[in-house]
Structures are given as C-alpha cells and as structure tokens.
Design a protein around this motif. Structure first.
Motif, PDB file in Angstrom:
ATOM      1  N   UNK A   1      -5.830 -17.292  12.250  1.00  0.00           N
ATOM      2  CA  UNK A   1      -5.973 -17.339  10.683  1.00  0.00           C
ATOM      3  C   UNK A   1      -6.882 -18.533  10.362  1.00  0.00           C
ATOM      4  N   UNK A   2      -8.231 -18.080  10.256  1.00  0.00           N
ATOM      5  CA  UNK A   2      -9.124 -19.032  10.235  1.00  0.00           C
ATOM      6  C   UNK A   2      -9.246 -19.472   8.721  1.00  0.00           C
ATOM      7  N   UNK A   3      -9.878 -20.623   8.312  1.00  0.00           N
ATOM      8  CA  UNK A   3      -9.952 -20.958   7.049  1.00  0.00           C
ATOM      9  C   UNK A   3     -11.163 -20.158   6.381  1.00  0.00           C
ATOM     10  N   UNK A   4     -10.970 -19.905   4.972  1.00  0.00           N
ATOM     11  CA  UNK A   4     -12.229 -19.001   4.491  1.00  0.00           C
ATOM     12  C   UNK A   4     -13.406 -19.998   4.372  1.00  0.00           C
ATOM     13  N   UNK A   5     -14.369 -18.874   4.148  1.00  0.00           N
ATOM     14  CA  UNK A   5     -15.767 -19.654   3.787  1.00  0.00           C
ATOM     15  C   UNK A   5     -15.802 -19.819   2.420  1.00  0.00           C
ATOM     16  N   UNK A   6     -16.460 -20.992   2.016  1.00  0.00           N
ATOM     17  CA  UNK A   6     -16.546 -21.588   0.776  1.00  0.00           C
ATOM     18  C   UNK A   6     -16.996 -22.715   0.753  1.00  0.00           C
ATOM     19  N   UNK A   7     -17.645 -23.108  -0.663  1.00  0.00           N
ATOM     20  CA  UNK A   7     -18.177 -24.417  -0.618  1.00  0.00           C
ATOM     21  C   UNK A   7     -17.399 -25.621  -0.762  1.00  0.00           C
TER      22      UNK A   7
ATOM     23  N   UNK B   1       0.873  -1.172  -0.089  1.00  0.00           N
ATOM     24  CA  UNK B   1      -0.051  -0.174   0.091  1.00  0.00           C
ATOM     25  C   UNK B   1       0.680   1.298  -0.050  1.00  0.00           C
ATOM     26  N   UNK B   2       1.198   1.812  -1.155  1.00  0.00           N
ATOM     27  CA  UNK B   2       1.949   3.123  -1.131  1.00  0.00           C
ATOM     28  C   UNK B   2       1.165   4.046  -0.941  1.00  0.00           C
ATOM     29  N   UNK B   3      -0.406   3.979  -0.948  1.00  0.00           N
ATOM     30  CA  UNK B   3      -1.356   5.049  -0.298  1.00  0.00           C
ATOM     31  C   UNK B   3      -1.991   4.360   0.852  1.00  0.00           C
ATOM     32  N   UNK B   4      -2.427   5.240   1.613  1.00  0.00           N
ATOM     33  CA  UNK B   4      -3.321   4.618   2.816  1.00  0.00           C
ATOM     34  C   UNK B   4      -4.564   4.051   2.450  1.00  0.00           C
ATOM     35  N   UNK B   5      -4.969   3.204   2.933  1.00  0.00           N
ATOM     36  CA  UNK B   5      -6.267   2.642   2.536  1.00  0.00           C
ATOM     37  C   UNK B   5      -7.194   2.774   3.982  1.00  0.00           C
ATOM     38  N   UNK B   6      -8.462   2.188   3.806  1.00  0.00           N
ATOM     39  CA  UNK B   6      -9.285   2.194   5.001  1.00  0.00           C
ATOM     40  C   UNK B   6      -8.955   0.914   5.835  1.00  0.00           C
ATOM     41  N   UNK B   7      -9.446   0.804   6.963  1.00  0.00           N
ATOM     42  CA  UNK B   7      -9.384  -0.247   7.973  1.00  0.00           C
ATOM     43  C   UNK B   7      -9.642  -1.702   7.407  1.00  0.00           C
ATOM     44  N   UNK B   8     -10.690  -1.845   6.348  1.00  0.00           N
ATOM     45  CA  UNK B   8     -10.909  -2.774   5.516  1.00  0.00           C
ATOM     46  C   UNK B   8     -10.681  -2.691   4.228  1.00  0.00           C
ATOM     47  N   UNK B   9      -9.732  -3.233   3.563  1.00  0.00           N
ATOM     48  CA  UNK B   9      -9.751  -2.916   2.067  1.00  0.00           C
ATOM     49  C   UNK B   9     -10.425  -4.203   1.388  1.00  0.00           C
ATOM     50  N   UNK B  10     -11.636  -3.847   0.871  1.00  0.00           N
ATOM     51  CA  UNK B  10     -12.429  -4.600   0.154  1.00  0.00           C
ATOM     52  C   UNK B  10     -11.935  -4.854  -1.183  1.00  0.00           C
ATOM     53  N   UNK B  11     -11.537  -6.022  -1.733  1.00  0.00           N
ATOM     54  CA  UNK B  11     -10.887  -6.330  -3.051  1.00  0.00           C
ATOM     55  C   UNK B  11     -11.850  -7.440  -3.570  1.00  0.00           C
ATOM     56  N   UNK B  12     -12.716  -6.566  -4.408  1.00  0.00           N
ATOM     57  CA  UNK B  12     -13.810  -7.529  -5.053  1.00  0.00           C
ATOM     58  C   UNK B  12     -13.268  -8.142  -6.391  1.00  0.00           C
TER      59      UNK B  12
ATOM     60  N   UNK C   1     -10.114 -14.338   2.627  1.00  0.00           N
ATOM     61  CA  UNK C   1     -10.975 -14.579   1.254  1.00  0.00           C
ATOM     62  C   UNK C   1     -12.502 -14.776   1.913  1.00  0.00           C
ATOM     63  N   UNK C   2     -13.525 -14.185   1.283  1.00  0.00           N
ATOM     64  CA  UNK C   2     -14.713 -14.355   1.448  1.00  0.00           C
ATOM     65  C   UNK C   2     -15.261 -14.909  -0.019  1.00  0.00           C
ATOM     66  N   UNK C   3     -16.229 -15.818   0.145  1.00  0.00           N
ATOM     67  CA  UNK C   3     -16.502 -16.726  -1.215  1.00  0.00           C
ATOM     68  C   UNK C   3     -17.931 -16.492  -1.114  1.00  0.00           C
ATOM     69  N   UNK C   4     -18.551 -16.876  -2.358  1.00  0.00           N
ATOM     70  CA  UNK C   4     -19.964 -17.071  -2.506  1.00  0.00           C
ATOM     71  C   UNK C   4     -20.787 -15.888  -2.276  1.00  0.00           C
ATOM     72  N   UNK C   5     -20.140 -14.857  -2.606  1.00  0.00           N
ATOM     73  CA  UNK C   5     -20.617 -13.696  -2.425  1.00  0.00           C
ATOM     74  C   UNK C   5     -21.825 -13.256  -3.236  1.00  0.00           C
TER      75      UNK C   5
ATOM     76  N   UNK D   1     -24.054  -7.161   2.213  1.00  0.00           N
ATOM     77  CA  UNK D   1     -23.979  -5.972   3.209  1.00  0.00           C
ATOM     78  C   UNK D   1     -23.806  -6.523   4.494  1.00  0.00           C
ATOM     79  N   UNK D   2     -24.493  -8.072   4.962  1.00  0.00           N
ATOM     80  CA  UNK D   2     -24.401  -8.623   6.000  1.00  0.00           C
ATOM     81  C   UNK D   2     -23.001  -8.744   6.636  1.00  0.00           C
ATOM     82  N   UNK D   3     -22.043  -9.190   5.450  1.00  0.00           N
ATOM     83  CA  UNK D   3     -20.505  -9.191   5.854  1.00  0.00           C
ATOM     84  C   UNK D   3     -19.868  -7.872   5.965  1.00  0.00           C
ATOM     85  N   UNK D   4     -20.628  -6.833   5.475  1.00  0.00           N
ATOM     86  CA  UNK D   4     -19.946  -5.522   5.461  1.00  0.00           C
ATOM     87  C   UNK D   4     -20.268  -5.230   7.216  1.00  0.00           C
ATOM     88  N   UNK D   5     -21.315  -5.617   7.535  1.00  0.00           N
ATOM     89  CA  UNK D   5     -21.554  -5.153   8.921  1.00  0.00           C
ATOM     90  C   UNK D   5     -20.840  -6.074   9.981  1.00  0.00           C
TER      91      UNK D   5
END
Ligand SMILES: Cc1cc2nc3c(=O)[nH]c(=O)nc-3n(C[C@H](O)[C@H](O)[C@H](O)COP(=O)(O)O)c2cc1C
Ligand code: SF4
Ligand code: FES
Lengths: 447, 221
Positions: free
Chosen positions: B213-219, B92-103, B161-165, B171-175
């Motif tokens: 470091x939990x495992x990610x969500x996903x099927x 990050x050569x520029x500051x980012x928010x607390x959560x960087x949402x990379x879709x 990683x979050x999957x199956x979005x 928005x539930x995840x965002x909350x």
C-alpha cells in the motif's frame, strides 16, 4: 499572512507516522495530561477554547461532549466522521495520512471525557491510503498502552478504537446517515432533534454517541495538550483557533493551508500563489454546498464563520475552490447539480426528485435548449427543496444554485437566449460554437 | 461515445436470478468476519465489512451467490444485504475489468481538464463510460469528488489514487497499469479488509504486505 500550523505542526516531519517520532514531537502529551484531569475539567477546557465543529456546521464542540451521561452505567460511543465527501475538501485526508496519531490522540481524550469505551473512525471507502495510516497509528497506540484496558495505568479507563470503512456514498457524511451505515444499513438519515433525541442521548444502538469531524478531534487534542487559552487567543470572537482550508481549482499552489480564523480571504489566494489561466472570477469558500461569491464581493470576507455568513456564503468544511474568468458558471452549476442528484439517498421526495430536476433543467440549458422562465423554474425547484428535505443534502443542493443565480444571473440569461456559453463570447478569444458543453474551459487551467 | 461489445450499464440491473448456493468464503474469511463483527455490539453491523470480504472472496464482484453467502454468514435476509450492496457505489454488483478507472470529473477536476482525460481514455481504449474493454483489462467510470482536489485531476484505480493527471501523462499510466501484474479486481476489497483487522499493520495480515500500500502520487505529499 496568518498561516499557523497547529494541527499541521509536524506534517512534514519524516517518520511522524511512527509513534516514537510522534511522541518525541509532543503527540500524546494531551492524553497524558487529560488522564490527570477530572473528566469535566477536560470538557471545560474544550468549552474555554471556543472550538466549533470542523465538519461543516460549526456546532460548539463542548456542548456535544457535555451532552453524554457522566457515568459508565451504559455503553457510550465516540465516532469520528472521516467520510470527507464535500467537493473541494481534502483536509481530513491529509490529517489522516500524516497526522493519524493526532487524530487517535484526540479520540482517546474524547473517550475519556465522555465515559466511552469504544470509538469508531468512519472512513470513506476510497480513502485506502489514509485509512492505512490510521490502522498503523491505532496498532501502535495499542502497543504503547494508549488504547486498550486501564490506559496509562488509569484504573477503569478502557478505550478501544475500530475502523469502519464506507463504500462510496457522500450522504454517509451526514451524521445520522453515518450512524445507519455504521450499524450495517443503507446510508439513509434518521429522524433528528427535535423529532428524535440528540445523538448524545440516543445515537448508534440507541446509546449516547458523540460524533465529530477529524479536524475537530485533532484540534481538541491540541487544546488539551497546549491549553485552551492558547487556542482561544487565536481567531475572532466567535471563531477561535485555526481552520484548515483546502485550496483547489484555478490556483497556482493548491494545498491545505492552516490559517488563523479571521484571515482575509484574498490573502489566502495570494498565499496560494494567485489565480492561474486568467483573472479571478469567483470563489466557493466552503465546499460545493455553499454559495459562490463573485470576485468583486470577496474583499470584505474573512475566513471565519461570522464573516462568511454575513457575506452570503459559509465557511463550511473549508473546501475553497477558485475559478478564473474563463469558467462558465452555468456549466459549473450543472456539474454541481449532477453531484447532488447522484448522491441523493432517495429517502425524501423534495430532494430525490428536486435534485434530478435541477440537473435536467441545467443540462437542457447548457445543451442549447434553454427556455424563457427557466431561471424562475430553477428558483422554484430550489425553494421546494430547501427547508423541505429530510436532511441537509437537499438544502445543500439548492443553496449553490440560488447563490449562482443571484451572483451571475446574466450568464444564465445569456445561455438561455443565445444557446451558448457567455464565457467564450466575452473575455476569451472568440469561440462561437460550444463544441462540447461538458468541457469546462479545461484548456484554460494551466496558464 | 464509442461502441463496445460489452455493455455493463451501471444504472440498469437485471433482476437478480435466484442465487445458486455457493460457499466461497474460506475458513480465513469466516475468521476475519467473526473478528470484525466483534467490534460491534450487533453482528448485523458487520454488513459493510462482510460485503468487502465477499467482494474479495468472489474475485471483485458481488454476484447474487456472494450476496446470499454474506447474508447467511450474518444471519440476515438476502433482500437486506442486497439493499445495502446496491446502495454503495464501491460494491461491484456488476463485474468490472481488472483495472477500474474512476476519473473524478467533479468541480475542481472538471476545471482542470478531467473531461479531456475522460474523452482521451474513451478514444484510446475504445469504450464509453461504464464499459469494459473486450480484453477485460479496463472499465471506465466517472467518479464524484474523490476529495483530493488539490492534485486535480484525480483518478482512483482499485486501492490507489493517481493525481496530477493530464492528457499528456494519462496513457503512460495506462501502460503501467496494463503491465502491472499484482492488480486484480479484488485488490481494493482485499486492502480494505486488511485495514479493518486490528494488528494488520504489524503482522502484515491478509494476503498483502503493508508495503504494497504505497502512498499515492501527488504534489502535496
Ligand atoms: C450531506 C451532508 C454531508 C456531510 N458530510 C460530512 C463529511 O463528509 N464529514 C464531516 O465531518 N461532516 C459532514 N457533514 C456534517 C455532519 O453531519 C456533522 O455535522 C459533523 O460530522 C459533526 O462534526 P463536527 O461537529 O465536528 O463538525 C455532512 C452533512 C451533510 C448534511
Ligand atoms: S434530503 Fe436527500 S439525501 Fe437527505 S434524506 Fe432526503 S433524499 Fe436523502
Ligand atoms: S474534484 Fe476531483 S478530487 Fe475533488
């Protein structure tokens, strides 16, 4: 259907990430066996198995293993390419998440066979969860005496394994760029054979270096443990064993499927539950870099190197993407070209400029600004990239576009002439206006 | 695209001002760097790991001072290290928010509704691609293939990683993210530095426990 779980044999065993469970299921048997063999005999086993590299190019694995000097005079390095970045591919991810010990085992065997004392696993920075499993596996393997000094009591067989994390760059999957990145530089590729020595002669730090993909090392371990004849009896004449195919797109059960080489392509679609959201339109069988194949030409294709090659596409890395008939191929290619334009490392002009041109032209066409001659222009740009770029990324940017124009030229013509998507106009409920050209028929996905 | 007061465009970077010398690397950070540098025959090779350490020590972004301190720690020039830092997208050569949402909006995600999700996030958060919410919570980006296409649509947030979005569950995840206190902009770098250290899975090393470091969500898991 030829689902054959060799490398994935234990992927659903609870606790397989722990070394005691892994050992109880036969992992590390290959290392124990290898150290009782002559080093050349290990390489000969790999040769007899017919294993070819699973990173995309399908290069015979034994030739690389055999290419390093056969002594400990100077340092040698064993590198695992775990930078998995090819769109559509996620097999290395699952191998590391669930079978990290299998990978570690394969690399130890490679270290033994090639007189190497140090190995690196180059994992893409995004793969934190898989990398964590690899860290656990390495730590446990040290404790159990599979890594470190005088491994398994074999005098002089030392092997250390380190993790190197990337930081976001598709290009670093290209092996010479990976070497630059491992040495602490930008991910620019280096001169290659025949203009420079092979990595097995002069790789990282000017030392003999072996680079293979995650799946390749896993397969090598299986081969040593279970015998080359049991591997070579699977598959076709020139594609032996199994290949893990990552299935995604408009498909009911997306997952990694390990299939016997030579499995009919359409069987895999059936196994994966069939197409959703519409009929089958096209498949990209080997990752975004290979040519798209329309549904009516899929019948003769088997999942092996020869058959894919003979049918105008490639098996590549096994990133198998399925698209239904509501997919706009021109938009798909626009997004593909965007990927390559973004990932071009900028070192050479044909690719740096050409990939941006491709994206710009496709973006213009799909924004309603298509002009007569645009198709020829696209082909012209492609021909100026393909074969003229410094590394394979440039070629990989050109192939899918050329392939798509060959297979779906009328869709390009439609976009240029009518300034809207041919998909909305034909098979679908009429949608005369394309509201947002970015929306790739998203709603159609979950049918 | 909606407008926002904070515009930290990813492609346009101001020329870096001459760095004000700072020394934020802790003694532990120097020890970690020395350990990791020992994995390679040359200290220079530790440039990528050192930048991960710097990104952690500087709270999630690489300021010019962070790059200078990294260069000093490695015995390299500022230009060399900056060249590396700007090549890779995850520094990050520029500051980012607390959560960087990379879709991920690459092929398989795109055909499974990724752009709908991006548009939903733009609308709900009131920011465009590359922008950060005024409260500093979220930065929104489009990612190239995150290579978990089977669970499309995928989004990376920090070290997860979050999957199956879908537009229904995003928005539930965002909350959830908004409510989670353990996230910091430095979390990704912290997890990576931990992975680079031998034995960390046994000792717990670093400031995070292995369990974090939990495992990610996903099927497919
Ligand atoms: C642009 C580009 C990206 C590549 N990405 C990867 C990758 O992510 N993983 C991989 O194993 N090979 C990748 N390759 C292929 C490698 O250069 C190399 O052929 C491979 O790692 C060799 O291993 P193998 O013989 O086991 O397949 C890529 C090649 C190119 C040209
Ligand atoms: S082909 Fe593209 S990625 Fe490869 S060296 Fe040239 S600019 Fe870089
Ligand atoms: S296309 Fe999104 S993870 Fe691959």
């Amino acid at each position: 259907m030829a689902i054959l779980n060799l490398l994935f044999a234990t992927r659903n065993v609870p606790g397989i990430e722990n070394i005691d469970v892994a050992e109880a299921h036969g992992i590390y048997k290959g290392v124990r066996k290898a150290v009782t063999m002559e080093r050349q005999a290990v390489i000969d086993e790999i040769k007899a198995s017919g294993l070819r590299g699973r990173g995309g190019a399908g290069f015979p694995t034994w030739i690389k293993w055999n290419g390093l000097p056969k002594n400990y005079t100077a340092p040698h390095y064993v590198i695992c390419n775990a930078d998995e970045g090819e769109p559509g591919t996620y097999k290395d991810r699952e191998l590391m998440l669930k079978q990290a010990h299998t990978l570690v085992e394969g690399m130890i065997i490679a270290g033994y066979a090639t007189y190497s004392k140090v190995g690196y696993i180059y994992i893409r920075g995004e793969y934190v969860e898989p990398a964590w499993q690899v860290r656990k596996a390495i730590d446990q393997a040290y404790k159990a005496g599979y890594l470190g000094k005088n491994i398994l009591g074999v005098d002089g067989f030392d092997f250390d394994l380190h993790i190197h994390m990337g930081a976001g760059s598709y290009e670093c999957g290209e092996e010479s760029a990976l070497m630059s990145s491992l040495m602490g530089e930008r991910g620019n590729p280096r001169l290659k054979f025949p203009h420079a020595p092979l990595p097995t002669v002069e790789g990282v730090w000017k030392s003999p270096t072996l680079i293979n993909n995650v799946e390749t090392y896993c397969a090598a371990g299986w081969i040593i443990a279970n015998g080359s004849e049991n591997y070579a009896k699977l598959g076709t004449e020139r594609s032996k064993g199994t290949k893990i195919i990552s299935v995604s797109g408009h498909i009911r059960r997306p997952a990694n499927y390990e299939v016997e080489m030579g499995t009919p392509l359409l069987d895999l679609i059936t196994e994966a539950g069939g197409v959703i959201g519409g009929g089958l339109k096209a498949v990209v069988p080997g990752g975004s870099s290979v040519q798209i194949v329309p549904a009516d030409r899929l019948g003769p294709i088997n999942l092996d190197y020869e058959s894919c090659g003979a049918n105008g596409t490639l098996l590549g890395s096994g990133g198998f993407m399925v698209f239904n008939d509501r997919t706009d191929i021109v938009l798909l290619m626009k997004r593909t070209s965007e990927f390559y334009a973004h990932e071009s490392c900028g070192k050479c002009t044909p690719c740096r400029e050409g990939t941006r041109w491709l994206f710009k032209i496709l973006d213009r066409i799909t924004s309603g600004g298509g002009r007569d001659g645009d198709i020829e222009l696209l082909l012209n740009v492609c021909s100026n990239i393909d074969g003229r770029s410094y590394c394979g990324l440039g070629d990989a940017a050109a192939w899918p576009i050329v392939g798509a124009i060959k297979a779906f030229r009328p869709e390009f013509e439609y976009w240029i002439k009518y300034k809207k998507s041919p998909v909305g106009a034909s098979a679908l409920p009429p949608s005369p206006e394309v509201v947002n050209p970015l929306l790739l028929q998203a709603a159609a996905a979950h049918g | 695209m909606s407008t926002s007061t904070s515009s930290n465009s990813e492609s346009l970077r101001e020329p870096a001002p001459a760095p004000v010398p700072e020394t934020r690397f802790s003694a532990q950070a120097h020890a970690e760097l020395d350990e990791i540098a020992g994995h390679y025959p040359e200290r220079k090779a530790a440039c990528l790991p050192a930048l991960w350490i710097a990104q952690r020590e500087y709270g999630g972004s690489l300021t010019s001072a962070a790059i200078q301190e990294t260069a000093n720690a490695l015995g390299l020039s500022y230009a060399e290290v900056e060249g590396v830092a700007t090549f890779y997208t995850m520094y990050n050569t520029v500051p980012r928010g607390r959560h960087h949402l990379e879709v991920c909006t690459c092929l398989s995600c795109a055909v499974n509704g990724a752009y709908d999700i991006v548009h939903k996030l733009e609308h709900e958060l009131g920011i465009g691609i590359g922008e950060t919410t005024p409260d500093g919570e979220f930065t929104l980006s489009e990612a190239e293939c995150l290579d978990f296409c089977g669970a499309a649509t995928i989004m990376q947030v920090g070290d997860k990683y979050f999957g199956n979005l879908t537009t229904e569950n995003i928005m539930g995840l965002i909350d959830e993210l908004r409510a989670s206190e353990s996230y910091t902009p430095a979390k990704l770098a912290d997890s990576i530095v931990k992975i680079l250290q031998p034995g960390s899975s046994i000792t717990g090393g670093g400031s995070y426990t292995p369990e974090s470091l939990e495992l990610p969500a996903g099927p497919m898991l």
